[in-house]
Design a protein around this motif. Structure first.
Motif, PDB file in Angstrom:
ATOM      1  N   ASN A  25       0.831  -1.212   0.000  1.00 14.18           N
ATOM      2  CA  ASN A  25       0.000   0.000   0.000  1.00 14.18           C
ATOM      3  C   ASN A  25       0.865   1.261   0.000  1.00 14.18           C
ATOM      4  O   ASN A  25       0.545   2.248  -0.666  1.00 14.18           O
ATOM      5  CB  ASN A  25      -0.945   0.016   1.196  1.00 14.18           C
ATOM      6  CG  ASN A  25      -2.046  -1.022   1.075  1.00 14.18           C
ATOM      7  OD1 ASN A  25      -2.354  -1.478  -0.024  1.00 14.18           O
ATOM      8  ND2 ASN A  25      -2.621  -1.402   2.194  1.00 14.18           N
TER       9      ASN A  25
ATOM     10  N   LYS B 171       3.910   1.517  -1.218  1.00 12.75           N
ATOM     11  CA  LYS B 171       4.505   1.647  -2.555  1.00 12.75           C
ATOM     12  C   LYS B 171       3.515   2.287  -3.515  1.00 12.75           C
ATOM     13  O   LYS B 171       3.880   3.169  -4.296  1.00 12.75           O
ATOM     14  CB  LYS B 171       4.925   0.276  -3.091  1.00 12.75           C
ATOM     15  CG  LYS B 171       6.192  -0.259  -2.509  1.00 12.75           C
ATOM     16  CD  LYS B 171       6.514  -1.599  -3.164  1.00 12.75           C
ATOM     17  CE  LYS B 171       7.732  -2.238  -2.569  1.00 12.75           C
ATOM     18  NZ  LYS B 171       8.023  -3.552  -3.169  1.00 12.75           N
ATOM     19  N   ALA B 172       2.283   1.844  -3.459  1.00 11.10           N
ATOM     20  CA  ALA B 172       1.257   2.402  -4.343  1.00 11.10           C
ATOM     21  C   ALA B 172       1.047   3.887  -4.048  1.00 11.10           C
ATOM     22  O   ALA B 172       0.918   4.696  -4.975  1.00 11.10           O
ATOM     23  CB  ALA B 172      -0.051   1.628  -4.185  1.00 11.10           C
ATOM     24  N   ALA B 173       1.034   4.255  -2.784  1.00 11.18           N
ATOM     25  CA  ALA B 173       0.841   5.660  -2.413  1.00 11.18           C
ATOM     26  C   ALA B 173       2.010   6.513  -2.905  1.00 11.18           C
ATOM     27  O   ALA B 173       1.812   7.609  -3.440  1.00 11.18           O
ATOM     28  CB  ALA B 173       0.677   5.791  -0.900  1.00 11.18           C
ATOM     29  N   TRP B 174       3.232   6.023  -2.715  1.00 14.89           N
ATOM     30  CA  TRP B 174       4.404   6.764  -3.189  1.00 14.89           C
ATOM     31  C   TRP B 174       4.391   6.903  -4.704  1.00 14.89           C
ATOM     32  O   TRP B 174       4.737   7.957  -5.244  1.00 14.89           O
ATOM     33  CB  TRP B 174       5.703   6.106  -2.726  1.00 14.89           C
ATOM     34  CG  TRP B 174       6.071   6.524  -1.347  1.00 14.89           C
ATOM     35  CD1 TRP B 174       5.981   5.789  -0.205  1.00 14.89           C
ATOM     36  CD2 TRP B 174       6.560   7.806  -0.936  1.00 14.89           C
ATOM     37  NE1 TRP B 174       6.381   6.529   0.866  1.00 14.89           N
ATOM     38  CE2 TRP B 174       6.750   7.773   0.443  1.00 14.89           C
ATOM     39  CE3 TRP B 174       6.854   8.970  -1.628  1.00 14.89           C
ATOM     40  CZ2 TRP B 174       7.217   8.862   1.163  1.00 14.89           C
ATOM     41  CZ3 TRP B 174       7.325  10.065  -0.905  1.00 14.89           C
ATOM     42  CH2 TRP B 174       7.503  10.000   0.475  1.00 14.89           C
ATOM     43  N   LEU B 175       3.998   5.858  -5.400  1.00 16.04           N
ATOM     44  CA  LEU B 175       3.924   5.920  -6.856  1.00 16.04           C
ATOM     45  C   LEU B 175       2.932   6.996  -7.288  1.00 16.04           C
ATOM     46  O   LEU B 175       3.209   7.788  -8.199  1.00 16.04           O
ATOM     47  CB  LEU B 175       3.539   4.561  -7.436  1.00 16.04           C
ATOM     48  CG  LEU B 175       3.422   4.501  -8.952  1.00 16.04           C
ATOM     49  CD1 LEU B 175       4.766   4.775  -9.599  1.00 16.04           C
ATOM     50  CD2 LEU B 175       2.892   3.148  -9.379  1.00 16.04           C
ATOM     51  N   LEU B 176       1.782   7.035  -6.622  1.00  8.32           N
ATOM     52  CA  LEU B 176       0.791   8.065  -6.937  1.00  8.32           C
ATOM     53  C   LEU B 176       1.334   9.465  -6.656  1.00  8.32           C
ATOM     54  O   LEU B 176       1.108  10.402  -7.434  1.00  8.32           O
ATOM     55  CB  LEU B 176      -0.492   7.830  -6.145  1.00  8.32           C
ATOM     56  CG  LEU B 176      -1.329   6.623  -6.577  1.00  8.32           C
ATOM     57  CD1 LEU B 176      -2.455   6.388  -5.592  1.00  8.32           C
ATOM     58  CD2 LEU B 176      -1.874   6.829  -7.981  1.00  8.32           C
ATOM     59  N   LEU B 177       2.066   9.611  -5.556  1.00  3.16           N
ATOM     60  CA  LEU B 177       2.651  10.914  -5.232  1.00  3.16           C
ATOM     61  C   LEU B 177       3.675  11.332  -6.284  1.00  3.16           C
ATOM     62  O   LEU B 177       3.723  12.504  -6.695  1.00  3.16           O
ATOM     63  CB  LEU B 177       3.304  10.878  -3.856  1.00  3.16           C
ATOM     64  CG  LEU B 177       2.360  10.909  -2.665  1.00  3.16           C
ATOM     65  CD1 LEU B 177       3.135  10.715  -1.371  1.00  3.16           C
ATOM     66  CD2 LEU B 177       1.598  12.220  -2.630  1.00  3.16           C
TER      67      LEU B 177
ATOM     68  N   VAL C 258       3.874  10.332  -9.474  1.00  2.90           N
ATOM     69  CA  VAL C 258       3.174  10.639 -10.729  1.00  2.90           C
ATOM     70  C   VAL C 258       2.458  11.988 -10.614  1.00  2.90           C
ATOM     71  O   VAL C 258       2.506  12.811 -11.535  1.00  2.90           O
ATOM     72  CB  VAL C 258       2.192   9.503 -11.094  1.00  2.90           C
ATOM     73  CG1 VAL C 258       1.274   9.913 -12.232  1.00  2.90           C
ATOM     74  CG2 VAL C 258       2.968   8.244 -11.463  1.00  2.90           C
ATOM     75  N   GLY C 259       1.821  12.232  -9.488  1.00  2.00           N
ATOM     76  CA  GLY C 259       1.146  13.517  -9.278  1.00  2.00           C
ATOM     77  C   GLY C 259       2.128  14.677  -9.263  1.00  2.00           C
ATOM     78  O   GLY C 259       1.861  15.735  -9.846  1.00  2.00           O
TER      79      GLY C 259
ATOM     80  N   SER D  59       3.353  15.303 -12.777  1.00  2.00           N
ATOM     81  CA  SER D  59       2.276  15.941 -13.533  1.00  2.00           C
ATOM     82  C   SER D  59       2.168  17.422 -13.181  1.00  2.00           C
ATOM     83  O   SER D  59       1.951  18.271 -14.063  1.00  2.00           O
ATOM     84  CB  SER D  59       0.944  15.252 -13.272  1.00  2.00           C
ATOM     85  OG  SER D  59       0.997  13.914 -13.706  1.00  2.00           O
TER      86      SER D  59
END
Length: 118
Positions: free
Chosen positions: A40, A42-48, A50-51, A54
């Motif tokens: 979880n 890792k997924a949160a860091w990936l989203l951060l 990418v955000g 962007s």
């Protein structure tokens, strides 16, 4: 032997075996929960990431838009110079404030004591 006539050593062995199995089960559960939490995170860091990327691209395109907008009333080189100059002023101001605040920080003396002992 029947269930009521078991020796004390057999009962103690069963208790020890059951306790060991409970501990093993708890360790397996803790490992699984930790693995899930790491996934979880890792997924949160990936989203951060990418955000954040962007957002950086969005700012760059807004700056490009500013250059294009200014280039309708002046030469393109002048429009780019104005946008670059504005960014340079913002960078200088924010870096100056950041450096000033860093200089005002008082770091704890504990690391110095540890370094002195080494």
């Amino acid at each position: 032997m029947t269930a009521g006539n078991r020796s004390i050593s057999d009962i103690l062995q069963d208790i020890i075996h059951n306790v060991q199995e409970i501990v093993r089960s708890e360790v397996r559960l803790a490992k699984r929960e930790l693995r899930d939490e790491v996934a979880n995170a890792k997924a949160a860091w990936l989203l951060l990431v990418v955000g954040g990327l962007s957002a950086i691209f969005a700012v760059l395109f807004l700056l490009l838009m500013s250059v294009y907008a200014l280039s309708t009333v002046m030469p393109k080189w002048a429009a780019a110079s104005i946008v670059a100059g504005a960014l340079a002023m913002i960078a200088t101001a924010t870096l100056g404030v950041g450096i000033k605040r860093l200089k005002q920080l008082r770091l704890p003396e504990l690391p110095e004591r540890i370094i002195d002992r080494m």
